[in-house]
Write a protein that holds these residues in place. Structure first.
Motif, short mmCIF file in Angstrom:
data_model
loop_
_atom_site.label_atom_id
_atom_site.label_comp_id
_atom_site.label_asym_id
_atom_site.label_seq_id
_atom_site.Cartn_x
_atom_site.Cartn_y
_atom_site.Cartn_z
N PHE A 9 0.82 -1.22 0.00
CA PHE A 9 0.00 0.00 0.00
C PHE A 9 0.85 1.27 0.00
O PHE A 9 1.81 1.38 0.75
CB PHE A 9 -0.94 -0.03 1.21
N CYS A 10 0.45 2.21 -0.85
CA CYS A 10 1.10 3.52 -0.91
C CYS A 10 0.03 4.60 -1.04
O CYS A 10 -1.06 4.35 -1.55
CB CYS A 10 2.04 3.62 -2.11
N ALA A 11 0.39 5.81 -0.60
CA ALA A 11 -0.55 6.93 -0.69
C ALA A 11 -0.70 7.39 -2.14
O ALA A 11 -1.77 7.82 -2.56
CB ALA A 11 -0.06 8.08 0.18
N ARG A 12 0.37 7.30 -2.90
CA ARG A 12 0.33 7.57 -4.35
C ARG A 12 1.59 6.99 -4.96
O ARG A 12 2.51 6.58 -4.24
CB ARG A 12 0.20 9.06 -4.65
N ARG A 13 1.64 6.94 -6.29
CA ARG A 13 2.81 6.34 -6.93
C ARG A 13 3.88 7.41 -7.19
O ARG A 13 3.61 8.42 -7.84
CB ARG A 13 2.43 5.66 -8.26
N CYS A 14 5.07 7.17 -6.70
CA CYS A 14 6.18 8.08 -6.98
C CYS A 14 6.52 7.98 -8.47
O CYS A 14 6.31 6.94 -9.10
CB CYS A 14 7.39 7.72 -6.12
N SER A 15 7.06 9.04 -9.01
CA SER A 15 7.19 9.13 -10.47
C SER A 15 8.08 8.04 -11.07
O SER A 15 7.90 7.65 -12.22
CB SER A 15 7.72 10.51 -10.87
N TYR A 16 9.03 7.53 -10.29
CA TYR A 16 10.02 6.58 -10.81
C TYR A 16 9.70 5.13 -10.46
O TYR A 16 10.42 4.22 -10.83
CB TYR A 16 11.39 6.92 -10.22
N CYS A 17 8.62 4.88 -9.70
CA CYS A 17 8.46 3.60 -9.02
C CYS A 17 7.73 2.56 -9.87
O CYS A 17 6.62 2.81 -10.35
CB CYS A 17 7.68 3.81 -7.72
N ASP A 18 8.36 1.39 -10.02
CA ASP A 18 7.67 0.29 -10.72
C ASP A 18 7.48 -0.92 -9.80
O ASP A 18 7.35 -2.04 -10.28
CB ASP A 18 8.39 -0.10 -12.01
N GLY A 62 8.14 -2.70 0.90
CA GLY A 62 6.93 -2.34 0.15
C GLY A 62 7.22 -1.70 -1.18
O GLY A 62 8.31 -1.85 -1.72
N GLY A 63 6.19 -0.93 -1.60
CA GLY A 63 5.07 -0.39 -0.83
C GLY A 63 5.53 0.47 0.34
O GLY A 63 6.68 0.86 0.43
N THR A 64 4.60 0.72 1.21
CA THR A 64 4.89 1.55 2.37
C THR A 64 4.36 0.86 3.63
O THR A 64 3.23 1.11 4.06
CB THR A 64 4.25 2.96 2.23
N PRO A 65 5.17 -0.01 4.23
CA PRO A 65 4.71 -0.73 5.42
C PRO A 65 4.30 0.18 6.57
O PRO A 65 3.47 -0.19 7.39
CB PRO A 65 5.93 -1.58 5.81
N ALA A 96 9.80 2.76 6.18
CA ALA A 96 8.85 3.81 6.56
C ALA A 96 9.07 5.04 5.69
O ALA A 96 10.19 5.33 5.27
CB ALA A 96 9.06 4.19 8.02
N ASN A 97 7.98 5.74 5.44
CA ASN A 97 8.10 7.04 4.80
C ASN A 97 8.06 8.11 5.89
O ASN A 97 7.37 7.95 6.91
CB ASN A 97 6.97 7.25 3.79
N PRO A 98 8.79 9.21 5.71
CA PRO A 98 8.93 10.19 6.79
C PRO A 98 7.59 10.70 7.31
O PRO A 98 7.44 10.93 8.52
CB PRO A 98 9.73 11.31 6.14
N HIS A 133 7.27 13.11 -6.94
CA HIS A 133 5.93 12.85 -6.38
C HIS A 133 5.99 12.25 -4.99
O HIS A 133 5.14 11.43 -4.62
CB HIS A 133 5.10 11.92 -7.29
N ARG A 134 7.02 12.62 -4.23
CA ARG A 134 7.07 12.13 -2.85
C ARG A 134 5.99 12.83 -2.02
O ARG A 134 5.56 13.94 -2.35
CB ARG A 134 8.45 12.41 -2.24
N THR A 135 5.56 12.18 -0.95
CA THR A 135 4.46 12.72 -0.15
C THR A 135 4.97 13.54 1.04
O THR A 135 4.17 14.00 1.85
CB THR A 135 3.59 11.57 0.40
S1 SF4 Z 1 8.80 4.56 -4.18
FE1 SF4 Z 1 8.03 3.65 -2.30
S2 SF4 Z 1 6.51 5.14 -1.53
FE2 SF4 Z 1 6.86 5.63 -3.68
S3 SF4 Z 1 5.26 4.52 -4.78
FE3 SF4 Z 1 7.09 3.20 -4.78
S4 SF4 Z 1 6.87 1.88 -3.02
FE4 SF4 Z 1 5.40 3.60 -2.77
#
Ligand code: SF4
Length: 368
Positions: A9-18, A62-65, A96-98, A133-135
């Protein structure tokens, strides 16, 4: 045995993340933990445990545990401990995300048995964080580390991403300084790549993205190596550096080809020459788990040649390297002349310049 739990689970997708993620405003924590327990139960009679009956590391990735309810993390850890011995001093990591690091969460993670946090910082530059696109913002990274320390976490790793487009004007050296000022025990450095199924991949396909630059990336990588070694870190793997005694035990197990079990969508497991991996999407994982169907997408058994190639590749990723006898003298001479490898105590290890060419060097070796 080493245990990995993939929390998608993530709040949104970061621009580079696959990665295999599921963007969710509300995270179904209890449901997720229940399905992980079910998958875990299915592993209990597996022969993978025969030679490795106890857990040495547990890693929530993750994802974002950190978006899970802490109670669900505690519940999973209780179940793992109830079924399997966990060695004294086991490494138990949570990514963890900050912006998820509150005092209440940090204290609950400690109470649950987490003893190491891998924090997704990526950069301290506001323009870079926005482009990714970091949160979170840079100030939240500083606050998160302080909050973790106050909760008793002494083992904190930071992730940073280098090789972002030069046009963003990112000062990599300033980012390294900001990271080191937080006194982490460990740093992971990942070079940005463009993967097709990501927002960045789509911008690139439409010709709308800022360009990456390989030479710029190489300079940042070499600069990071020098800066981290000067600060007392061991650059012990192509993407990882730790203070003495703080190598990541979980990831080091992969590089040693130790046995590991992966739970959750897209998670991989490996023991001896067998590799298997789960269905990638959370919704399909959930459907199959609830229906009592197999979660495995595929498996393969590596033949002897593939095991040897994996050994070469994993060995050369680390500063421990390979026995020098594994590299033909003519190849080794070429690597040393190029400044790509050194020989110490009858072992050959790549230099940072060699790590920049890792794939090509392993390919040249496999053709010998
Ligand atoms: S980089 Fe991390 S926080 Fe961002 S979308 Fe991917 S898994 Fe989620």
């Amino acid at each position: 045995m080493h245990l990995y739990v993939h929390v998608p689970f993530c709040a949104r997708r970061c621009s580079y993340c696959d990665f295999a993620i599921a963007v969710r405003r509300e995270v179904p924590s209890a449901q997720f933990a229940g399905l992980i327990e079910r998958e875990w139960a299915g592993w209990q009679n597996h022969h993978a445990w025969n030679d490795s009956p106890a857990l040495d590391t547990i890693y929530f990735g993750g994802g974002t545990p950190s978006r899970l309810e802490p109670a669900s993390i505690a519940r999973m850890l209780q179940v793992f401990r109830a079924d399997r011995a966990v060695v004294a001093g086991a490494e138990v990591t949570l990514e963890a995300n900050p912006d998820d690091v509150t005092a209440a969460n940090a204290e609950a993670w400690r109470a649950a048995g987490i003893n190491r946090i891998s924090l997704g910082a990526q950069s301290f530059d506001p323009a870079v964080l926005e482009w990714m696109h970091r949160t979170h913002d840079a100030a939240q990274i500083d606050v998160a580390v302080q909050t973790l320390r106050s909760a008793g976490f002494s083992d904190v790793s930071l992730d940073l991403i280098y090789a972002v487009p030069p046009a963003l004007g990112r000062d990599w050296s300033a980012d390294l300084d900001r990271a080191l000022a937080l006194a982490p025990t460990h740093l992971s450095l990942y070079g940005l790549t463009v993967e097709p199924a990501t927002p960045l991949g789509k911008w690139t396909a439409r010709g709308e993205s800022l360009s990456l630059d390989d030479d710029h990336a190489a300079l940042e990588y070499i600069a990071a190596h020098a800066r981290l070694e000067a600060a007392g870190f061991e650059h012990y793997e192509v993407s990882n550096a730790g203070r003495p005694g703080h190598r990541a035990r979980h990831n080091s197990a992969y590089w040693r080809r130790a046995p590991f079990i992966g739970l959750g969508p897209s998670a991989h497991s490996g023991f001896a020459s067998l590799r298997r991996w789960n269905v990638r999407e959370w919704t399909e994982y959930r459907r199959r788990a609830e229906a009592g169907e197999s979660l495995m997408l595929e498996q393969e058994t590596l033949d002897r040649g593939q095991v040897e190639l994996e050994d070469l590749y994993l060995g050369l990723r680390t500063s421990d390297g390979l026995p020098a006898s594994r590299v033909p003298p003519v190849v080794l001479d070429r690597w040393r002349a190029g400044g790509w490898a050194v020989v110490r105590d009858s072992r050959v290890a790549l230099t940072p310049e060699g790590w920049l060419r890792l794939d090509a060097l392993v390919a040249s070796l496999s053709r010998c």
